[in-house]
Scaffold this motif. Structure first.
Motif, PDB file in Angstrom:
ATOM      1  N   VAL A 158     -36.360  42.876  -2.612  1.00 56.72           N
ATOM      2  CA  VAL A 158     -35.584  42.739  -1.458  1.00 56.72           C
ATOM      3  C   VAL A 158     -34.994  41.769  -1.735  1.00 56.72           C
ATOM      4  CG1 VAL A 158     -35.886  41.745   0.579  1.00 56.72           C
ATOM      5  CG2 VAL A 158     -37.872  42.862  -0.123  1.00 56.72           C
ATOM      6  N   CYS A 159     -33.497  41.349  -0.846  1.00 60.68           N
ATOM      7  CA  CYS A 159     -32.342  41.244  -0.993  1.00 60.68           C
ATOM      8  C   CYS A 159     -31.735  40.546  -0.093  1.00 60.68           C
ATOM      9  CB  CYS A 159     -31.284  41.610  -2.179  1.00 60.68           C
ATOM     10  SG  CYS A 159     -29.907  40.636  -1.939  1.00 60.68           S
ATOM     11  N   MET A 160     -32.072  39.414   0.170  1.00 57.47           N
ATOM     12  CA  MET A 160     -31.541  38.750   1.791  1.00 57.47           C
ATOM     13  C   MET A 160     -31.308  37.947   1.512  1.00 57.47           C
ATOM     14  SD  MET A 160     -32.387  40.960   4.027  1.00 57.47           S
ATOM     15  CE  MET A 160     -32.559  39.383   5.437  1.00 57.47           C
ATOM     16  N   HIS A 161     -30.610  36.775   2.629  1.00 54.01           N
ATOM     17  CA  HIS A 161     -29.872  35.386   2.353  1.00 54.01           C
ATOM     18  C   HIS A 161     -30.884  34.566   2.224  1.00 54.01           C
ATOM     19  CE1 HIS A 161     -26.271  36.080   4.439  1.00 54.01           C
ATOM     20  NE2 HIS A 161     -25.878  34.846   4.497  1.00 54.01           N
TER      21      HIS A 161
ATOM     22  N   THR B  16     -32.318  45.650   1.676  1.00 52.23           N
ATOM     23  CA  THR B  16     -31.426  44.949   2.281  1.00 52.23           C
ATOM     24  C   THR B  16     -31.695  45.216   3.687  1.00 52.23           C
ATOM     25  OG1 THR B  16     -29.667  43.283   1.535  1.00 52.23           O
ATOM     26  CG2 THR B  16     -29.857  45.915   1.851  1.00 52.23           C
ATOM     27  N   GLY B  17     -31.562  44.022   4.479  1.00 47.92           N
ATOM     28  CA  GLY B  17     -31.035  44.562   6.033  1.00 47.92           C
ATOM     29  C   GLY B  17     -30.078  43.292   6.979  1.00 47.92           C
ATOM     30  N   SER B  18     -29.957  42.877   7.692  1.00 46.84           N
ATOM     31  CA  SER B  18     -29.441  42.435   8.006  1.00 46.84           C
ATOM     32  C   SER B  18     -30.517  41.043   9.844  1.00 46.84           C
ATOM     33  CB  SER B  18     -28.448  42.969   9.101  1.00 46.84           C
ATOM     34  OG  SER B  18     -27.789  41.933  10.189  1.00 46.84           O
TER      35      SER B  18
ATOM     36  N   ASP C 285     -37.910  43.774  10.429  1.00 49.29           N
ATOM     37  CA  ASP C 285     -39.018  43.372  10.663  1.00 49.29           C
ATOM     38  C   ASP C 285     -40.196  44.029   9.996  1.00 49.29           C
ATOM     39  OD1 ASP C 285     -38.001  41.770  13.261  1.00 49.29           O
ATOM     40  OD2 ASP C 285     -38.374  43.118  14.222  1.00 49.29           O
ATOM     41  N   THR C 286     -40.375  45.160   9.776  1.00 50.01           N
ATOM     42  CA  THR C 286     -41.031  45.557   8.586  1.00 50.01           C
ATOM     43  C   THR C 286     -40.437  45.759   7.774  1.00 50.01           C
ATOM     44  OG1 THR C 286     -40.568  47.346   9.899  1.00 50.01           O
ATOM     45  CG2 THR C 286     -42.286  47.164  10.655  1.00 50.01           C
ATOM     46  N   MET C 287     -39.523  45.355   7.234  1.00 52.73           N
ATOM     47  CA  MET C 287     -38.810  45.898   5.326  1.00 52.73           C
ATOM     48  C   MET C 287     -40.055  45.224   4.682  1.00 52.73           C
ATOM     49  SD  MET C 287     -35.911  43.657   3.462  1.00 52.73           S
ATOM     50  CE  MET C 287     -35.025  44.437   5.178  1.00 52.73           C
TER      51      MET C 287
END
Length: 420
Positions: A222-225, A189-191, A167-169
Motif C-alpha cells: 500500500v502506497c500512501m502519504h 493506492t488511493g486518496s 476505507d477498506t483498502m
C-alpha cells in the motif's frame, strides 16, 4: 456572452457572488466553478447570473483538469509498462453537484487524464474491475481483482497499481497478498481527499505508486502519504497496514514494524528506497494464483457486558475470528459458546484489540481455557487481516487452523513467534 469551460466568470445567485474558472459539468442543470482557493462549487444554472470576466483564461480538458492535452501519454519502448487497475474510490471520484456528495465514477483512463504528472514515467494500460466506493467492497471483487492483476502480469506488465477507496483498502491488500505469488510489485493506492480539493493527495499518491510499481520488489504493498506534507509516501506491506485516521493524508501506518520503504516525491526526481530487503525481489517468484475464498467467516469483537446470546448468529459459520482483549481473552461465560462452535466444526482464531503485540493464551487461566476449547492463536495478525486469511485458509489450506498460526504473507512479525 455565453460562458465556456476555461472562462473566468462571476456567478451571482441568492445574494452570493463567486468568481473563478468555469469547469466542465457532469450535467446540464449545474455550473461548476473553481474558486481561487482551489475548491469547486456547484451552482444551479436557473438560479444564477453569469458574467464572463475573461474569455479562455485557463485551458481545461473534458475531465475538468487544467492543461488540456498535456496529459496525453504515448508508448515509449524505453519505459516499463505499468497496469492501472481501477476499483473506484476517492482517487477516481468526482463531485456530484446535485447532492454535493463525492461519487466514484472515473475509469482508469480518466485518472490518466486527471494526473498529467504520470506522463513519461511508464507506459500504461488501464483496466476497470469495479467502480464502487470501498465500503461496498465484497470478497467476490477480490477474486475478480486477483484475476485481473494476474492477467496483466501475464501480458507483460512490469508492475501493477490498484486504485482503491481507502476505507477498506487494507482488506483488499491483505486478500491479494494471500491470493497471489507475484513476480512484480502490486501497489494499492488511493486518496483521502477528492481531486476538487486543494489539499487533495491524489496526484502524489498516484505518482509515488507508479514509481513503487517500477521498483525492485515483488509483493503486495500500500502506497500512501507518509506525512501530512507532500514530501514522501510510505510503502506498507499489504498484510501489516491499517488505516488509523479518518481524514488525515497520512492515515495509513504499518503496525508492529517499520514500513517496507518510502517514495520521496519530487517533480523531476521521485526516488524509491527500502528500509530493509523486501521479502522478494523482482522476478524471485513465478506468478501463481490461489483465489478461492470461503466467505463464511465472521470477525467479532468482545466487549465487557456482552450477552453470550449475541454470538448465536455464529452457529454454523465455517470460521470465526475473535478480537479479544489483551493477550486474547473473552469473558469466562463466553467460553462455552466458543467450545460449541469448535465442536460443530468452526475454526475459531483469536486476535487482540490492542494495536500492537501478539496474543498468548497460555499466561492466564482464561486463555488456557480458550485453548482447551479449541481456539487457535493468530499471533499478532491484525484482526482484519486474520479474517481475510481465514477465508483464504479455509479454501486453500489442508489444515486451516495450523495455517492461522504460520506466517504466509508477512502477516506475522518476527517478534510474534511463540514464546519459549
Amino acid at each position: 456572452m455565453t460562458p465556456s469551460p476555461g472562462d473566468r466568470v462571476r456567478v451571482e445567485r441568492s445574494g452570493v457572488t463567486d468568481e473563478g474558472v468555469l469547469m466542465p459539468s457532469s450535467d446540464e442543470a449545474h455550473l461548476v466553478v473553481k474558486l481561487e482557493g482551489g475548491y469547486n462549487v456547484g451552482v444551479d444554472r436557473e438560479e444564477a447570473t453569469v458574467e464572463v470576466l475573461e474569455r479562455g483564461a485557463h485551458d481545461v480538458d473534458e475531465a475538468g483538469e487544467e492543461g488540456g492535452d498535456g496529459s496525453e501519454i504515448e508508448f515509449d519502448e524505453d519505459l516499463p509498462t505499468v497496469a492501472l487497475i481501477s476499483t473506484g474510490g476517492t482517487i477516481a471520484s468526482t463531485v456530484d453537484y446535485r447532492t454535493g456528495a463525492v461519487t466514484a465514477q472515473f475509469d482508469a483512463e480518466d485518472v490518466l487524464r486527471a494526473v498529467p504528472d504520470l506522463a513519461g514515467r511508464a507506459n500504461y494500460r488501464g483496466r476497470v474491475v469495479a467502480n464502487m466506493l470501498s465500503e461496498n467492497m465484497e470478497p467476490s471483487v477480490w477474486v475478480d481483482l486477483a484475476a485481473a492483476v494476474a492477467d496483466e502480469i501475464e501480458r507483460g506488465a512490469d508492475g501493477v497499481v490498484v486504485m482503491h477507496g481507502t476505507d477498506t483498502m487494507q482488506f483488499s491488500a491483505s486478500a491479494l497478498s494471500f491470493m497471489l505469488d507475484t513476480p512484480v510489485p502490486v501497489v494499492f493506492t488511493g486518496s483521502q481527499r477528492s481531486a476538487d480539493r486543494p489539499s487533495s493527495d491524489n496526484v502524489m499518491n498516484a505518482v509515488c505508486a507508479v514509481e513503487a510499481a517500477k521498483a525492485d520488489c515483488a509483493e503486495v504493498m500500500v502506497c500512501m502519504h507518509g506525512s501530512p506534507s507532500d514530501d514522501y509516501c510510505a510503502l506498507h506491506r499489504g498484510t501489516r497496514v491499517r488505516k488509523n485516521h479518518t481524514s488525515r493524508r497520512d492515515a495509513f501506518e504499518t503496525v508492529g514494524a517499520e514500513p517496507l520503504g518510502r517514495v520521496d516525491y519530487g517533480v523531476d526526481d521521485t526516488a524509491v528506497s527500502f528500509a530493509d530487503k523486501p521479502r522478494r525481489s523482482r522476478g524471485d517468484a513465478d506468478l501463481a494464483v490461489a483465489a478461492d475464498l470461503n466467505e463464511d467467516v465472521e470477525l467479532v469483537k468482545f466487549t465487557p457486558g456482552m450477552d453470550p446470546a449475541a454470538w448465536d448468529y455464529l452457529d454454523g459459520a465455517d470460521g470465526v475470528v475473535i478480537e479479544g482483549t489483551g493477550l486474547g481473552h473473552v469473558h469466562t461465560d463466553l467460553i462455552p459458546r466458543v467450545e460449541s462452535l469448535v465442536d460443530a466444526g468452526t475454526t475459531v482464531a483469536m486476535t487482540s484489540q490492542c494495536i500492537e503485540g501478539r496474543v498468548c493464551d497460555r499466561v492466564y487461566d482464561t486463555g488456557r481455557d480458550l485453548l482447551d476449547a479449541g481456539v487457535v492463536e493468530a499471533g499478532d495478525t491484525l484482526p482484519g487481516t486474520a479474517k481475510v486469511k481465514l477465508m483464504w485458509a479455509l479454501a486453500n489450506a489442508d489444515d486451516p487452523a495450523d495455517a492461522m498460526g504460520r506466517d504466509l504473507a508477512g502477516e506475522l512479525t518476527e517478534e510474534s513467534r511463540p514464546w519459549t
